[in-house]
Design an enzyme around this catalytic site. Structure first.
Site, PDB file in Angstrom:
ATOM      1  N   GLN A 230      -2.795  64.821  24.876  1.00  0.00           N
ATOM      2  CA  GLN A 230      -4.423  63.884  25.426  1.00  0.00           C
ATOM      3  C   GLN A 230      -5.256  65.063  24.596  1.00  0.00           C
ATOM      4  OE1 GLN A 230      -4.027  62.529  29.554  1.00  0.00           O
ATOM      5  NE2 GLN A 230      -2.441  60.831  28.849  1.00  0.00           N
ATOM      6  N   GLU A 258     -11.536  44.949  24.834  1.00  0.00           N
ATOM      7  CA  GLU A 258     -11.993  45.963  23.761  1.00  0.00           C
ATOM      8  C   GLU A 258     -12.869  47.052  24.790  1.00  0.00           C
ATOM      9  OE1 GLU A 258     -13.147  45.716  19.972  1.00  0.00           O
ATOM     10  OE2 GLU A 258     -11.938  44.364  19.341  1.00  0.00           O
TER      11      GLU A 258
END
Length: 381
Positions: A230, A258
């Site tokens: 990450q 999205e």
């Protein structure tokens, strides 16, 4: 008695140790360990396991194939000291979410690392990219699209999706028998003893809804980048590759979901714009381009200068005011067709003072989000 029993309560977020293992020495290396963000879906809202002292729950995965080691260890158990008190069935709870085929023997797990060289990414390669690390050099990553019918993938996916329970608060396992699911995976290429191996970085699931008469509407369901990876931009790369893939298909009407990842999309475009590596990506709409501009302008604006800050604020608010301006136009139309009592009701919903307050709050929220993106850019500079 209550005080003694309290000693047998363990925070399951701390007790669970997760690893993605590449080398035998990783097994005992604490620096490769990470912990869940959530465990309430397995252990209840309080995220507590009762009945053990020194509870350790090991869930280790080989980096590529995700072959699993599952062990439960503890220094003492409540039934060893107290009568009529039962400990939580920790092992049983974990077994409910991890598929069969795991090992509980560390030596057996370590021996599985020798088979990692045989693991190859599933599906079709969509995109490759590199990430530069000043200390370790460049790393190469690949994004693959996979179908559930791909040999060996169903079993691999069952192991992969167990991570969802620890890192997505409202996660759920999907019905993989439904052929409308698409899977997109990210892998890192790395070298071990002169051989090229692959480590699982993260993945995304997308469901293809039917749109009459012959179209589909893909919807992003869940996306996870594993904690060791990450903060490196993989989520943005994955989203961009997925968007490009669906935009290339004539039967796709539009892509939904999205809005969950707009900050990632904007972040990628900002990085592109700031670094001048290339122009905004092919999926950037005017709305996205406008956000890129506003972030870049904030980055270059001295907000301690009253004049500069005011000019920036007015420009952003001008864009944000669009929906309120639309309300005013609608009100003008209403005056022509509504009865007086109906008009009063709608005008109450469009109170000017309320609009100004909401506009100011929207502006503050936008700027706060922009600043977070700018901070992320600074860490990648």
């Amino acid at each position: 008695m209550e005080k003694k029993l309290a000693e047998y309560k363990c925070d399951t977020n701390e007790a669970i140790s997760l690893k993605v293992v590449r080398f035998p020495e990783d097994v005992d290396d604490d620096s490769t360990t990470f912990h869940p963000e959530f465990s309430h879906q397995v252990f209840g809202d309080d995220e507590i396991a009762f009945g053990y002292k020194g509870l350790q729950i090991q869930l280790f995965y080989t980096a590529g194939n995700l072959s699993t080691l599952f062990k439960v260890k503890y220094s003492s158990k409540v039934t060893e000291a107290f009568d009529c008190v039962e400990p939580d069935d920790v092992e049983g709870k974990i077994r409910e979410i991890i598929p069969a085929g795991f090992t509980s023997n560390t030596d057996d797990f370590t021996s599985l690392l020798e088979k990692e060289a045989n693991f190859k990414p599933f599906g079709t390669l969509l995109h490759s990219y590199t990430v530069h690390n000043e200390e370790a050099g460049e790393f190469t990553y690949q994004i693959h699209k996979v179908e559930i019918s791909c040999p060996g993938f169903r079993e691999y996916h069952e192991r992969l999706q167990t991570f969802l329970m620890w890192f997505i608060e409202t996660a759920s396992f999907i019905d993989a028998d439904d052929d409308r699911w698409d899977f997109f995976l990210v892998f890192e290429k790395y070298n071990k003893d002169g051989e090229t191996l692959y480590a699982t970085v993260g993945y995304m699931t997308v469901y293809n809804y039917y749109v009459y008469p012959d179209k589909t509407r893909p919807r992003v369901s869940q996306m996870l980048i594993l904690p060791p990876f990450q903060g490196e931009g993989h989520g943005a790369q994955l989203l961009e590759a997925v968007h490009r893939f669906y935009c290339s298909l004539p039967k796709v009407q539009d892509i939904t979901g999205e809005h969950l990842f707009i900050p990632l999309m904007v972040f990628l475009d900002i990085c592109n714009a700031v670094c001048f590596h290339r122009g905004c990506s092919c999926w950037t709409t005017f709305k996205h381009a406008r956000r890129v501009y506003e972030i870049l302008r904030l980055r270059a604006t001295d907000m301690s200068d009253e004049k500069q800050a005011r000019e920036y604020r007015l420009e952003v608010k001008k864009r944000l005011f669009g929906p309120y301006r639309k309300n005013q136009r609608e009100l003008a139309k209403m005056k022509k067709c509504l009865r007086p009592e109906e008009l009063v009701s709608h005008m109450g919903q469009m109170d000017t003072q309320t609009q100004h307050e909401e506009l100011e709050k929207s502006y503050q929220d936008v700027v706060e989000g922009y600043r977070r993106i700018i901070e992320r850019i600074a860490t990648h500079a």
